[in-house]
Motif scaffolding. Structure first.
Motif: not given
Length: 582
Positions: A182-192, A231-236, A513-524
């Motif tokens: 689940y943690e690894a899946s957060q680093l996906g990009i578009k098309g994966e 991946h979506k948290s601030l370790s500090r 909108v939630i899906n759009m945020i997810s896609n924006a994360w993939k773009g990032l």
């Protein structure tokens, strides 16, 4: 912020503990509609907006960082580096140690060691040098490599599928492996698609175990992984709770924990010094007294800088970055709640031309604001030129002009009461978020990759910036559209979309909108993995802005920010007890 105690396991004998708040993937966040990087209604919370000096007048004393303290820190650092060099030779243990160091927020001390281990792991992964099928190890390696900019193909997870192309049923018994998947899946990009499938598969099973104790996992571990993946948290921001809560039998964890405690207090002392400097600068600037509408939130503005630029050596950069952030607030308020449209038009023209003579006919408050903008821009430009040999004044002025034009577009839209098309609103909202201003300043303050080509690219809002800004803008609008009623003063993407699609249910729009945020994360993620000319430090600053967004928009029913307040207290005012260190 309510902190939740969690023990995080990277593998069955993991020593790592983690506290997480349920911020990510929460579609019920309350936040106001705003054209600003930071929401306006936060100004109503006196705990947040009190000046830093007032806070420090009443805080408990921080232990003195003496020479003896620094020597102790240095000795433990060198001792652990020796351990790292030994343990890092083992493929799995090296990954686990890197994961522990990063989660504790002290990876800036180990960049060379981490890079050496990951380079070796990457070469072996490319040559199929790993013959293991352990889901946890494969997923952890995938995540750590991608986090550092190494492109590992998502196809490594095909081995866990059956003949029908679905993830194998028996994986449901490997809870720790599923957590790392689940943690690894957060680093996906578009098309994966396989990573989308991995996230869906792992989350469905983990949801069933959300509040359970499974083997060595403490209650709540799975819940926190689901609610806020690394991946979506601030370790500090989460590291402090790792200093006392952990499990495992690794002998090196005690040394690492002691080192992290020492480091936490040293960095906290540094941040306290920075806050005092910011507070004095803000007081001397005098805008809070001169401008009736100006916010008085130097500590809150600094939190953005602290979150973006985490390396302790970037002290001057954090202080300098806080200054333009303060102006984003002030100028946005001028456009949203104070200025008249004709005056705002003239102000925008003055910034666009960067011409003092153009503000002669404007009210005094606009002249004061323009002077502050000019002075701060010149000051930062001079520092960058002195430090890195490049004068960024043209780029900074261009960025401010672009921001003001976006603010003016919104002022005209919402002043007329006519909402634009959703796509048009979002295109402008990406600019009016203020993210471009912040990242342009970060680019020059870091001084990495200063070439004509890179400067031209950064001037034109490249994907790494626009993706980050999209995440912020949509998070803002997602919360405000449901929980705030501001009579259309600012509007939101949801408002525009619903007007454009009459009869659509608000929950359907929110899911869109939630899906759009997810896609924006993939773009990032894509931008951070691709061969772009920007440094890894700049990429991580972009990620950190996106990571900070849920925290900044986690309002409670009183429209205050208790989560942010608690983080601020923990990070800046509550030192780690020292009696166990010596």
């Amino acid at each position: 912020m309510a902190l939740f105690s969690k023990v995080f396991s990277s593998f069955p004998n993991s020593p790592i503990a983690m506290n997480k708040t349920s911020l990510i993937n929460n579609s019920n966040v309350i936040c106001p509609t705003s054209s600003l990087l930071i929401p306006r209604s936060a100004a109503q919370d006196p705990r947040i907006v009190s000046t830093a000096l007032e806070h420090f007048d009443h805080r408990s004393g921080h232990p003195t960082i003496t020479d003896e303290f620094r020597i102790q820190h240095s000795n433990k650092l060198e001792a652990f580096k020796r351990i790292f060099r030994e343990v890092g030779e083992d493929p799995l243990q090296g990954l686990v140690m890197i994961d522990a160091i990063q989660r504790l927020g002290i990876d800036h001390h180990f960049q060379n060691e981490i890079e050496k281990v990951l380079q070796k792991q990457y070469v072996l992964s490319c040559s199929n040098g790993f013959d293991d099928h352990d889901l946890h190890e494969v997923a952890l390696r995938f995540r750590l490599l991608r986090q550092e900019g190494y492109f590992v193909p998502a196809g490594v997870f095909n081995r866990y599928k059956d003949r029908e192309g679905s993830f194998r049923h028996e994986l449901g018994r490997d809870i720790i492996g599923l957590m790392e998947l689940y943690e690894a899946s957060q680093l996906g990009i578009k098309g994966e698609d396989i990573l989308d499938e991995a996230r869906e598969f792992s989350s469905q099973i983990l949801e069933k175990w959300r509040n359970a104790e499974v083997g060595l996992l403490s209650g709540g571990v799975i819940r926190k992984t689901l609610d806020q993946p690394y991946h979506k948290s601030l370790s500090r921001f989460t590291a402090r709770n790792l200093l006392t809560n952990f499990q495992g039998t690794n002998g090196w964890i005690n040394i690492l924990q002691e080192l992290a405690k020492l480091d936490f207090n040293m960095v906290q002392s540094l941040h306290q010094q920075e806050i005092v400097r910011i507070s004095n600068w803000w007081k001397d600037l005098g805008l809070a007294k001169e401008l009736a509408f100006a916010r008085d939130q130097p500590l809150k503005w600094y939190i953005w800088s602290m979150a973006c630029l985490t390396d302790p050596s970037w002290s001057e950069q954090r202080i300098d970055l806080t200054k333009p952030i303060s102006l984003i607030y002030i100028i946005d308020d001028m456009f949203d709640v104070y200025g008249k449209l004709d005056e705002l038009t003239l102000f925008t023209q003055a910034v666009d031309r960067w011409d003092y003579s153009a503000i002669d006919g404007l009210p005094d408050y606009m002249k004061i604001c323009f002077k502050a903008l000019n002075d701060i821009t010149d000051e930062i430009s001079h520092k960058v030129y002195k430090e890195h040999g490049w004068n960024p004044v043209n780029s900074l002025r261009k960025a401010w002009a672009t921001l003001c034009r976006a603010f003016l577009v919104e002022a005209r839209w919402f002043g007329s009461g006519k909402l634009p098309k959703a796509e048009e609103y979002l295109e402008n909202g990406i600019i009016s978020s203020g993210v471009h201003i912040v990242l342009v300043h970060i680019f020059f303050l870091l001084g990495q990759g200063l070439t004509n080509q890179n400067v031209e690219l950064i001037d034109n809002n490249p994907g790494i910036i626009s993706s980050t800004a999209t995440i912020l803008r949509l998070w803002d609008d997602l919360g405000s559209a449901k929980d705030e009623n501001q009579d259309g003063h600012d509007g939101s993407y949801v408002d525009c979309f619903m007007k454009e699609n009459q009869g659509i249910a608000v929950e359907s729009v929110r899911q869109h909108v939630i899906n759009m945020i997810s896609n924006a994360w993939k773009g990032l993620n894509q931008e951070c993995l691709s061969r772009n000319p920007f440094s890894l430090s700049f990429a991580k600053a972009s990620l950190n802005i996106a990571r900070m967004v849920p925290l900044m928009y986690s309002y409670d029913e009183k429209q205050s920010l208790p989560s942010l307040e608690e983080y601020m207290k923990s990070l800046l005012y509550e030192s780690v007890p020292m009696k166990t260190l010596f």
